[in-house]
Design an enzyme around this catalytic site. Sequence first.
Site, mmCIF file in Angstrom:
data_model
loop_
_atom_site.group_PDB
_atom_site.id
_atom_site.type_symbol
_atom_site.label_atom_id
_atom_site.label_comp_id
_atom_site.label_asym_id
_atom_site.label_seq_id
_atom_site.Cartn_x
_atom_site.Cartn_y
_atom_site.Cartn_z
ATOM 1 N N LYS A 78 1.866 -16.544 0.783
ATOM 2 C CA LYS A 78 1.695 -16.502 -0.674
ATOM 3 C C LYS A 78 3.007 -16.988 -1.289
ATOM 4 C CE LYS A 78 0.287 -13.273 -4.355
ATOM 5 N NZ LYS A 78 -0.195 -11.917 -4.631
ATOM 6 N N SER A 153 -4.409 -11.606 -7.392
ATOM 7 C CA SER A 153 -3.598 -12.791 -7.570
ATOM 8 C C SER A 153 -3.447 -13.641 -6.301
ATOM 9 C CB SER A 153 -2.205 -12.375 -8.043
ATOM 10 O OG SER A 153 -1.544 -11.599 -7.058
ATOM 11 N N SER A 177 -4.477 -7.217 -5.416
ATOM 12 C CA SER A 177 -4.369 -8.666 -5.183
ATOM 13 C C SER A 177 -4.597 -9.144 -3.763
ATOM 14 C CB SER A 177 -3.010 -9.165 -5.649
ATOM 15 O OG SER A 177 -3.042 -9.329 -7.031
HETATM 16 N N1 GLN Z 1 -5.041 -7.847 -10.998
HETATM 17 C C1 GLN Z 1 -3.984 -6.894 -11.105
HETATM 18 C C2 GLN Z 1 -2.997 -7.336 -12.157
HETATM 19 O O1 GLN Z 1 -3.252 -8.284 -12.799
HETATM 20 C C3 GLN Z 1 -3.318 -6.718 -9.787
HETATM 21 C C4 GLN Z 1 -2.439 -7.849 -9.438
HETATM 22 C C5 GLN Z 1 -1.755 -7.645 -8.133
HETATM 23 O O2 GLN Z 1 -2.163 -6.831 -7.314
HETATM 24 N N2 GLN Z 1 -0.671 -8.371 -7.967
HETATM 25 O O3 GLN Z 1 -1.987 -6.749 -12.340
#
Ligand code: GLN
Length: 486
Positions: A78, A153, A177
């Site tokens: 990532k 994400s 994410s």
């Molecule tokens: N979707 C969640 C957010 O927008 C989690 C994102 C993540 O786990 N990095 O914060």
Amino acid sequence: MTMDRRTVTQMAADLRARKVSSVELVRACLPRIEASQSSLNAFVTVTAEQALAQAQAADRELAAGRGGPLAGVPIGHKDLFCTAGVRTTCGSRMLENFVAPYDATVVARLQAAGAVMLGKLNMDEFAMGSSNETSYFGPVRNPWNTDLVPGGSSGGCAAAVAARLLPAATATDTGGSIRQPAAFCGVTGIKPTYGRVSRYGMIAFASSLDQGGVIAQTAEDCARVLRSMAGFDPRDSTSVDNPVPDYLAGLDAPLAGVRIGLLKEFFDTGLEADYERRVREALAVFERLGARLCELSLPNIPRSVPAYYVVAPAECSSNLARYDGVRFGHRCRNPRDLTDLYKRSRSEGFGAEVKRRIMTGTYVLSAGYYDAYYLKAQRVRRLITADFERAFAEVDLLMGPTTPTPAFALGAKSADPITMYLNDIYTISANLAGLPAMSVPCGFAGGLPVGLQIIGPHFAEQRLLHAAHRFQLETDWHTRVPERCA
Ligand code: GLN
């Protein structure tokens, strides 16, 4: 350019048996990645030359009968794990040209295990998002249907594994994410216990929630990769100094007698009927395997989304203060003075969602509001953790859906942040409590992958992986591939 469906486990075995060389694997992956970019956009950077050099080195090691447990296996990171000499963008214009001077611990450990890095995977900007639409490098698309989002994400990671562009990728999970994109793309993902995997060199979003993990095809592969990533790191003050068990040991053991709790709150409002059916069918598989199911209620779970959207933005506002246009990252042209430099560098460098979070976070931390919002959210967090502790006195694992619905259309939720935030309704609580959690493919609803979520007590990764592996021995959902990629 036929798809390579081999798992990490199979590739590692074939490499060791010299049925295939790492250079051959890399040479086969690169054109497929290239060809997929226009439709999926899973990669921000492809490191072809470096990958070939690493593959050659791995082949030499293997030929000499040496090489680590992942020798020659191609993987991706990532794009928030720092990689020395290769840019790390975090999906942001702010870091569009940032080249870290060092490797993240996760990157260094996987490299030491022999893994070959193919490139850096696309993601929501600073890992803020559930759809990969906030990336400065454009959205990633879902390989099952390119009109749909892959989740976020870690959307690039999940899409790349689903399309079998590579067998596994590192990812991170602050509020879902790893699990949510894994569910949306029909792949397997694990977020370990907070503190299990070093955050050193992992660009911070919300430090008390961020945790690195893996997205792969199978639980066995997750175990194999995690084994090389996890463990104490003196350079991360929240890293836990517990020995790392061999996650591959005992994966085949029977499941009889395992107590599984179904969280009532995870089957409440918002869960689509077809999604629920698939999850219940998966639970029936566990019952057949001898597990005992019972229903549990954790009354504070419904408060997890509001608590998270106070705590995470608060920490992000503080973490992202370092991007000031002075030391690294985007700098505006011709600043009039220092204030102008700060203002314009940040205005130009960050996208809308990141700005929204910085503003919310700054607000909840400001004098007068700190007690009303931040402190209160931290208290709710404590209550949620206590709820889980009570649950794990009665059961070994908790199971439920990973998300309320399968993947949604690009653009469907991007105008409405609250609807987008609600997508994380089932994943966030595990982050607030620091618990390990997984998503495992368990069927299809309306032709789209459905994810079963498994949550365990702190440091019970092995228990999760064991249950998921046994499930995958009984089912073949994890082997399904999107027709258009096959
Ligand atoms: N979707 C969640 C957010 O927008 C989690 C994102 C993540 O786990 N990095 O914060």
